[in-house]
Design a protein around this motif. Structure first.
Motif, short mmCIF file in Angstrom:
data_model
loop_
_atom_site.label_atom_id
_atom_site.label_comp_id
_atom_site.label_asym_id
_atom_site.label_seq_id
_atom_site.Cartn_x
_atom_site.Cartn_y
_atom_site.Cartn_z
N SER A 91 0.95 -1.08 -0.12
CA SER A 91 0.05 0.10 -0.08
C SER A 91 0.89 1.24 -0.25
N VAL A 92 0.33 2.39 -0.28
CA VAL A 92 0.99 3.48 -0.61
C VAL A 92 1.44 4.07 1.06
N TYR A 93 0.52 3.72 1.83
CA TYR A 93 0.89 3.86 3.42
C TYR A 93 2.10 3.19 3.88
N GLN A 94 2.15 1.87 3.46
CA GLN A 94 3.55 1.21 4.03
C GLN A 94 4.70 1.63 3.31
N VAL A 95 4.66 1.72 1.68
CA VAL A 95 5.75 2.26 1.06
C VAL A 95 6.40 3.68 1.67
N GLU A 96 5.38 4.70 1.73
CA GLU A 96 5.62 5.93 2.62
C GLU A 96 6.31 5.56 4.00
N MET A 97 5.92 4.74 4.48
CA MET A 97 6.59 4.54 5.73
C MET A 97 7.82 3.71 6.03
N ILE A 98 8.05 2.94 5.18
CA ILE A 98 9.21 2.33 4.72
C ILE A 98 10.34 3.51 4.54
N LYS A 99 9.92 4.25 3.71
CA LYS A 99 10.86 5.02 3.53
C LYS A 99 11.27 6.20 4.36
N TYR A 100 10.16 6.46 5.22
CA TYR A 100 10.48 7.27 6.50
C TYR A 100 11.37 6.74 7.24
N VAL A 101 11.25 5.26 7.93
CA VAL A 101 11.95 4.93 8.74
C VAL A 101 13.33 4.81 8.14
N LYS A 102 13.59 4.30 6.77
CA LYS A 102 14.99 4.16 6.64
C LYS A 102 15.72 5.43 6.43
N GLN A 103 14.95 6.75 6.20
CA GLN A 103 15.45 7.92 6.36
C GLN A 103 15.84 8.46 7.72
N ALA A 104 15.05 8.45 8.66
CA ALA A 104 15.01 8.87 9.85
C ALA A 104 15.76 7.88 10.74
N TYR A 105 15.82 6.51 10.52
CA TYR A 105 16.75 5.59 11.46
C TYR A 105 17.46 4.66 10.30
N PRO A 106 18.32 5.04 9.84
CA PRO A 106 19.10 4.42 8.69
C PRO A 106 19.68 3.15 9.48
N GLU A 107 20.17 3.15 10.52
CA GLU A 107 20.51 1.83 11.25
C GLU A 107 19.58 0.86 11.67
N LEU A 108 18.20 1.18 11.51
CA LEU A 108 17.42 0.31 12.12
C LEU A 108 16.63 -0.54 10.82
N ASP A 109 16.64 -1.82 11.17
CA ASP A 109 15.95 -2.83 9.92
C ASP A 109 14.41 -2.66 10.11
N VAL A 110 13.86 -2.63 9.08
CA VAL A 110 12.39 -2.41 8.73
C VAL A 110 11.93 -3.81 8.14
N VAL A 111 10.97 -4.41 8.56
CA VAL A 111 10.36 -5.51 7.96
C VAL A 111 9.25 -5.09 7.53
N GLY A 112 8.86 -5.14 6.10
CA GLY A 112 7.77 -4.94 5.52
C GLY A 112 6.77 -6.05 5.31
N GLY A 113 5.36 -6.12 5.09
CA GLY A 113 4.42 -6.99 4.69
C GLY A 113 3.04 -6.49 5.22
N ASN A 114 2.23 -7.63 5.31
CA ASN A 114 2.31 -9.02 4.68
C ASN A 114 2.14 -9.13 3.12
N VAL A 115 2.78 -9.70 2.60
CA VAL A 115 2.60 -10.00 1.11
C VAL A 115 2.58 -11.52 0.80
N VAL A 116 2.09 -11.65 -0.33
CA VAL A 116 1.81 -12.95 -0.88
C VAL A 116 2.29 -13.35 -2.20
N THR A 117 2.50 -12.06 -2.91
CA THR A 117 2.85 -12.24 -4.26
C THR A 117 4.19 -11.74 -4.68
N MET A 118 4.45 -11.97 -5.85
CA MET A 118 6.03 -11.34 -6.09
C MET A 118 5.76 -10.17 -6.70
#
Ligand code: XMP
Length: 496
Positions: free
Chosen positions: A262-289
């Motif tokens: 979802s657009v919400y998750q894509v934006e949140m992933i980008k936010y986490v990686k930019q605000a806390y580059p050292e922190l791992d972020v797991v996305g999901g849930n997904v079931v397709t390629m």
């Protein structure tokens, strides 16, 4: 003989774990040579591929401590306020033994505690604030209280002030055991560096833990403390929650959504990686390629796979969306592995055989709800089920109306909807005892499965699968019946 995975999973069917079966391969090593060390996400290594699910009947600090002690990891659920969730992270980070005894605290000017009368409380800890948050001043044991004539006396006047009762937070089980024996004590108080009390550990609890398979050093992060994850959603307010979790020392963030593309998750992933580059972020849930590809592009460090395959899930029935878990794990893993992104196979695990299937089909870890619910370390109290004649603990879907009423509606996008629709149920599961016993025994069974397949590690299993050396078949309904226990009027269910 049999089919390579690539062919089997490209025929237009959605397979669950039970639908498929591996054909045995060649054994040239003993079971104990199987090494299942792995990664939860790009920068979170684990010695066993176990993850406890962020559900409010599965993972709070007690479960997360046990998972870390075993070499796996727990993900703390977010169905609480941000500060409560952060406190749970701190609680895991300040322990070295997976014990949670939650002792009674009192201030020195309190009268003798009624706890001694009404509950089975062996001692009361006295601190200036009457809470865990300040230094220990002393303790009063029940035996002291029983011997007192003046029951109105203040705790501060009768408490023992013996500093030897304290041990530092990083004492392990053996060190605590030695201390208890040396001093002939019934309990010790575990303290943080600044003197704040972590917990009390009793002789009985130490003896209980000593009866389980020996623990290794567990999952320890670069801070020298147990690693722990936490779930958050994708609202604006989750950024504030995240800040509190980071301050508490969280090691990995899991974005909790039943449909993660979802657009919400894509934006949140980008936010986490930019605000806390050292922190791992797991996305999901997904079931397709294609879902997976989108989140990989956004920068995830791990992917959580599964939609509607959980034991308490009704998403597939309610929304007509999802995928058989064996197919989902295989498909997503095949794309994620190209970018070096570890996959978590989430939900639908009932037996050790399901774990073998998930891991061999490409997952790096398995996430479990019902398998771990009902254990000593799961939140909640046991109740007695009169019909089943056993102790049970509550286990509920985070999309059940009951859990959503408490706050988890965001995972199922119910927060903006006027009418809440349940995508999960509330139930109960039987007492499983401690995960400190359940997990090591189950891991041994998983290792035997790997040995039958001639795979001595996750990497070798994935290589054998991709090189088409490992072969599978679909089981007919009759083959599934044959593969389970059948034809008996009753049977012993215990595996260990
Ligand atoms: P197991 O099979 O281990 O599954 O009990 C746990 C996983 O199920 C997911 N989950 C839900 N899925 N409705 C759903 O459709 C729900 O209410 C629900 N609650 C949890 C979640 O991925 C969990 O890890």
């Amino acid at each position: 003989d049999g089919f390579p995975a690539e062919k089997l999973f490209n025929q237009g069917y959605s397979y669950t774990y039970d639908d498929v079966i591996f054909l045995p391969h060649y054994i040239d090593f003993p079971t104990d040579a199987v090494n299942l060390s792995t990664k939860l996400s790009r920068n979170v290594p684990l010695s066993i591929p176990w993850v406890s699910s962020p559900m409010d009947t599965v993972t709070e600090s007690y479960m997360a401590s046990a998972m870390a002690a075993l070499g796996g990891i727990g993900i703390i659920h977010s169905n609480v306020t941000p500060s409560e969730q952060a406190d749970m992270i701190r609680s895991v980070k300040s322990r070295r033994v997976p014990i949670l005894s939650s002792p009674v605290f009192k201030a020195p000017d309190s009268r003798i505690a009624d706890e001694f009368d009404s509950h089975d409380v062996p001692f009361v800890l006295v601190t200036q604030s009457g809470t865990q948050k300040t230094k220990l001043l002393g303790y009063v044991a029940k035996s002291d209280w029983l011997g007192l004539k003046d029951k109105e006396i203040k705790l501060g006047e009768v408490m023992h002030t013996d500093a030897n009762v304290c041990v530092p937070w990083d004492y392990d089980l053996t060190q605590i055991d030695e201390k208890l024996k040396e001093e002939g004590r019934g309990f010790v108080v575990v303290e943080k560096e600044g003197g704040e009390v972590v917990d009390a550990v009793t002789k009985e609890e130490v003896e209980r833990l000593k009866g389980y398979p020996k623990l290794g050093k567990g999952t320890v992060g670069s801070d020298g403390r147990w690693m722990v994850g936490a779930a958050i959603g994708t609202r604006e307010s989750d950024k504030e929650r995240l800040e509190q979790l980071v301050k508490a020392g969280v090691d990995v963030i899991v974005l909790d959504s039943s449909q993660g593309n979802s657009v919400y998750q894509v934006e949140m992933i980008k936010y986490v990686k930019q605000a806390y580059p050292e922190l791992d972020v797991v996305g999901g849930n997904v079931v397709t390629m294609s879902q997976a590809q989108n989140l990989i592009k956004a920068g995830v460090d791990g992917l959580r796979v599964g939609m509607g395959s959980g034991s308490i899930c009704t998403t597939q029935e309610v929304c007509a969306v999802g995928r058989g878990q064996a197919t989902a794990v295989y498909k997503v893993s095949s794309i994620a592995s190209q970018s070096g992104i570890p996959v978590i196979a989430d939900g639908g695990i009932s037996f050790s055989g399901h774990i073998v299937k998930a891991l061999v089909l490409g997952a790096s870890t398995v996430m479990m709800g019902s398998f771990l619910a009902g254990s000593t370390e799961a939140p909640g109290a046991y109740e007695y089920d009169e019909k089943k004649k056993c102790r049970v603990k509550k286990y509920r879907g985070m999309g059940s109306l009951e859990a959503m009423t408490k706050g988890s509606d965001q995972r199922y996008l119910g927060d903006t909807a006027k009418l809440k629709i349940a995508q999960g149920v509330v139930g109960a599961v039987a007492d499983k005892g401690s995960v400190l016993k359940l997990v090591p025994y189950t891991m041994q069974a998983v290792k035997q499965g790997f040995q039958d397949l001639g795979a001595s590690s996750l990497q070798s299993a994935h290589d054998l699968l991709r090189s088409k050396t490992l072969r599978l078949e679909v089981r007919t309904a009759a083959a599934q019946v044959e593969g389970g226990v059948h034809g008996l009027t009753s049977h012993e269910k215990k595996a260990f």
